[in-house]
Every structure is written in structure tokens, then in C-alpha cells.
Scaffold this motif. Sequence first.
Motif, short mmCIF file in Angstrom:
data_model
loop_
_atom_site.label_atom_id
_atom_site.label_comp_id
_atom_site.label_asym_id
_atom_site.label_seq_id
_atom_site.Cartn_x
_atom_site.Cartn_y
_atom_site.Cartn_z
N VAL A 90 0.84 -1.20 0.00
CA VAL A 90 0.00 0.00 0.00
C VAL A 90 0.88 1.26 0.00
CG1 VAL A 90 -1.63 1.39 1.37
CG2 VAL A 90 -1.99 -1.08 1.11
N ILE A 91 1.90 1.26 0.85
CA ILE A 91 2.73 2.47 0.97
C ILE A 91 3.47 2.72 -0.34
CG2 ILE A 91 4.82 3.40 2.08
CD1 ILE A 91 1.94 1.77 3.99
N GLU A 92 3.98 1.67 -0.98
CA GLU A 92 4.68 1.86 -2.25
C GLU A 92 3.74 2.32 -3.35
OE1 GLU A 92 7.79 2.05 -0.67
OE2 GLU A 92 7.93 2.30 -2.85
N ILE A 93 2.53 1.79 -3.37
CA ILE A 93 1.54 2.23 -4.37
C ILE A 93 1.26 3.72 -4.18
CG2 ILE A 93 -0.87 2.01 -5.09
CD1 ILE A 93 -0.60 -1.03 -4.16
N ALA A 94 1.05 4.11 -2.93
CA ALA A 94 0.74 5.52 -2.64
C ALA A 94 1.91 6.41 -3.02
CB ALA A 94 0.41 5.68 -1.15
N ARG A 95 3.11 5.97 -2.66
CA ARG A 95 4.29 6.78 -2.95
C ARG A 95 4.47 6.94 -4.47
NH1 ARG A 95 9.20 7.01 -0.03
NH2 ARG A 95 8.91 4.94 0.81
N ASN A 96 4.21 5.86 -5.20
CA ASN A 96 4.36 5.95 -6.66
C ASN A 96 3.31 6.86 -7.29
OD1 ASN A 96 6.64 4.37 -6.73
ND2 ASN A 96 5.49 2.45 -6.92
N LEU A 97 2.13 6.93 -6.68
CA LEU A 97 1.14 7.88 -7.20
C LEU A 97 1.65 9.31 -6.99
CD1 LEU A 97 -2.21 6.27 -5.97
CD2 LEU A 97 -1.34 6.33 -8.31
N GLY A 98 2.12 9.55 -5.77
CA GLY A 98 2.79 10.82 -5.48
C GLY A 98 1.91 12.05 -5.57
N PRO A 99 2.49 13.21 -5.32
CA PRO A 99 1.74 14.47 -5.27
C PRO A 99 1.02 14.79 -6.58
CG PRO A 99 3.97 14.79 -4.45
CD PRO A 99 3.92 13.40 -5.00
N SER A 100 1.59 14.36 -7.71
CA SER A 100 0.94 14.71 -8.98
C SER A 100 -0.43 14.03 -9.09
CB SER A 100 1.82 14.33 -10.16
OG SER A 100 1.91 12.92 -10.24
N LYS A 101 -0.60 12.88 -8.42
CA LYS A 101 -1.90 12.20 -8.43
C LYS A 101 -2.69 12.50 -7.14
CE LYS A 101 -2.10 9.51 -12.24
NZ LYS A 101 -0.79 9.51 -12.80
N GLY A 102 -2.12 13.35 -6.29
CA GLY A 102 -2.87 13.79 -5.11
C GLY A 102 -2.47 13.15 -3.80
N VAL A 103 -1.40 12.33 -3.79
CA VAL A 103 -1.00 11.69 -2.53
C VAL A 103 0.11 12.50 -1.86
CG1 VAL A 103 0.01 9.64 -1.47
CG2 VAL A 103 -1.63 9.39 -3.33
N ILE A 104 -0.12 12.85 -0.59
CA ILE A 104 0.85 13.67 0.17
C ILE A 104 1.82 12.78 0.94
CG2 ILE A 104 1.04 15.31 2.08
CD1 ILE A 104 -1.78 16.35 1.10
N GLY A 105 1.30 11.76 1.61
CA GLY A 105 2.16 10.88 2.40
C GLY A 105 1.37 9.68 2.87
N CYS A 106 2.08 8.61 3.26
CA CYS A 106 1.39 7.38 3.65
C CYS A 106 2.30 6.56 4.56
CB CYS A 106 1.05 6.59 2.38
SG CYS A 106 -0.07 5.20 2.62
N ARG A 107 1.70 5.89 5.52
CA ARG A 107 2.47 5.00 6.41
C ARG A 107 1.52 4.00 7.06
NH1 ARG A 107 1.31 6.59 11.52
NH2 ARG A 107 3.04 5.42 12.36
N MET A 108 2.10 2.92 7.61
CA MET A 108 1.26 2.02 8.40
C MET A 108 0.85 2.75 9.67
SD MET A 108 3.70 -0.59 10.53
CE MET A 108 2.78 -0.23 12.04
N THR A 109 -0.25 2.34 10.28
CA THR A 109 -0.71 3.00 11.50
C THR A 109 -1.17 1.95 12.51
OG1 THR A 109 -2.16 4.76 12.34
CG2 THR A 109 -3.10 3.32 10.68
N GLY A 110 -0.96 2.23 13.79
CA GLY A 110 -1.34 1.27 14.82
C GLY A 110 -0.22 0.28 15.08
N ALA A 111 -0.58 -0.85 15.69
CA ALA A 111 0.45 -1.79 16.13
C ALA A 111 1.20 -2.44 14.97
CB ALA A 111 -0.19 -2.86 17.00
N GLY A 112 0.53 -2.65 13.82
CA GLY A 112 1.21 -3.23 12.66
C GLY A 112 0.84 -4.68 12.41
#
Length: 387
Positions: free
Chosen positions: A317-339
Motif C-alpha cells: 500500500v505504501i509503495e503504491i501511494a508513494r508511486n502515485l505521489g503528489p501529482s496524483k494527489g498523494v501527500i504521504g502514507c504510512r502504516m498506522t497502529g500496532a502493525g
Amino acid sequence: MTKDTLAERGADTFAKCFGHTPRWAVAAPGRVNLIGEHTDYNDGFVLPIAIERYTVMVADRTTDRHVTLHSITTGETAELSVRSPVQRGEPAWSNYVRGVIAGFQRRGIKIPGFNAVIDSTVPYGGGVSSSAALEVAAATLLETIHGQPLDPIEKALLCQKAEHEFAGVPCGIMDQFTSILARPNHALLLDCRTRETTAVPMNDPAVTVLIINTNVRHKLADGEYAKRRAECEAAARTLDVASLRDATLKSLSAARARVAPIPFRRARHVISENERTDQAAKALRASDWFAMGALMYASHKSLRDDYEVSCKELDAVIEIARNLGPSKGVIGCRMTGAGFGGCAVCLVKTDAIQQVTRLIGDAYENQTGNQATIFSSGPAGGARVLS
Ligand code: GLA
């Protein structure tokens, strides 16, 4: 579904189960942590928001000392007596409520009998604090029945203790504090040592929080959580500090020869994550989304490589979001909670929400064969009594 709609549905079920309308309704939210992961039990800093997903309890007193809890989510009913100190029991979810009742009893508060129906829109086991939402809903209900609110910090600690003792999870304080103390349109900067909270405004309409549930939950989650705690405590002992909150990257590298490799990496995560959380609170205040995004990716990398609590689905998920990047509207992404599964948190430009949701959902399914559940949420307020 809003919390009021949930309460109405709960009231209908209550009427069917108990033959009259309930007297009280309370709601407690889940949470998503923007940054500051696995820092709370190290006396560090966290920066969560409460989300617009709630656990609702509707209830009324009975004339005896018997409690009946019915869960709409599971269809199960729990029965217990409050004549003597409440113990653990079945079904498993009832332990969150049992633990909270036991906490009130321990404070010398006499709990009368009551009937309650529980319903929730907080995804179960997804890392967005479904357990804290249930504990806090139960505590808010008991305050209402008793007619006297607890001090909010006491209440959060009571709920945390319920989780330790009745669910066997040695969690920190983030989830319960957020579910109680969060304010609408603000993130909650919490100093887990002093328990001081600062509401950080988060009301830029151009940016929305997207929560991506991988819908996987790896079994090792609970055991590994306790193990991480122990590794951090070991690192703190070697560094001769009360907790990793008191260590710096400099003091850690000076002690490199004395700290075993695994505790070293755990400590490096915690120390650097505290710094990132401080910087993220500043970035949020300044609406510096570029900085915020970079901090979120750095947090994920540290959780993946040094803390080792991510998994391939979250990394995807994080790599997909990062590859979309700001040009596609993604600012940042990370796992959340215990993991070990559960959710990722993603900051997205509001006007790109639909596109990003679709692109992440499709790519995640292609890569992993699993379907994600994706929803957005503004920063919600903490638990309350509904009228
Ligand atoms: C779980 C715990 C929290 C916190 C996070 C990790 O949600 O309940 O106390 O430790 O994991 O940041």
C-alpha cells in the motif's frame, strides 16, 4: 453511518431484546495515528486523530445486579453479575466491558444492573482501536449511569488497565486517550510521559485523511507487541535511562558496542520517531504538507526496517501511494497502529480522493490478491453522551 443512526439502530434492537426504549446512548470513536508509532509505551509522543467511526452503547438500568450485553456486530449476548468483582469471561469481546466495570468497582463505585446493546462502525482488529472504542464507550456509559464523570485522564487509564488485565494486551495510552480527549478538526499531540495533550488544528479543507484497511491481520501481532516493549525496555536499561524518551540518537550511537543489534534498531526507531512526531506537529500547524508527507514515509521505513512491525500488504500500500505521489494527489502514507496488518493512513488532496481510492484499491488487489477497504475521515471529537 453517523453515530446518531447507529444509536437509533441500537435502540430498535434494544426495544426488541428488552421490551422498552433505552434511557441512555453513548458513543466513543476509533482513532488513526498520523505519526508517533510504538512510542507511547516508551514515554514518547504520538499524534493521532479520532475518526468518524464509533462504538455506540444504548442502555437502561435494571432493578437487580445483573448485566446483559448484546452485540449487534457479532449477534452474541454476554451475561454477568455485578454483585461481586467482575471477572474475565465469554464471549471474548465482553472482556473489554468487563474490565471497565471491574475498574469502576475497584474505585468503590457501586455498579447497578443494566441492559445494553452495542453496535459499531469501527473496523474490528484493523488497527484503528476498536477495543479502545468499546472500553471508552463502556466507561462513558458507566459514568452516565453513576451520574458522575471521572477525571478524563483517570478514565483513560482505567480503560487502558482493562485492556492490560482483561484482554492481556500490554498497550500504551494512545488509543484510550484519543477516544476520550480528541477534539473535532484537531489532531491530538500527546506527551505520553506527562500526559499533557495539545490540540493541533487540522482543518485545511484541501487535505483529507484516507484510511486503507489491508484486511489482513497476521497472527503474531499480540506476542510481537509485547516482545517489542521488552526489547525497548532492555535498550533503555543498557543506555541507563528511565525510558527511550530520554535517549538521543547521539547517546545511542555512543553506546553502540554495548547495545545488542535488535534492541539497537528498536531504540533507533523510537528515538527517531519521537523527533519525527515533534516535526510533524510543527508541519501540521504550518500546513506544510510536503514536510508532513516526507515524515510519514520516513516513519514507515523505520517501522518496516528497524522496528519490523510492517508486513508485505502494508508495504505494498505504501509503495503504491508513494508511486502515485503528489501529482496524483498523494501527500504521504504510512502504516498506522500496532502493525502486522491492519490499516495504513494516507494524506490525500481532497479533490483527488475518489481517484486515489480507486487507484490504490485496484493496484493493491492486483499485487496481493486481497481487497482493501478504504474510507476517509475528518478529525472527530472524543466520546460523548448522545441526547
Ligand atoms: C496499539 C496500542 C497503542 C500503541 C500502538 C502502536 O494500538 O494499543 O498503545 O502502542 O499500538 O503505536
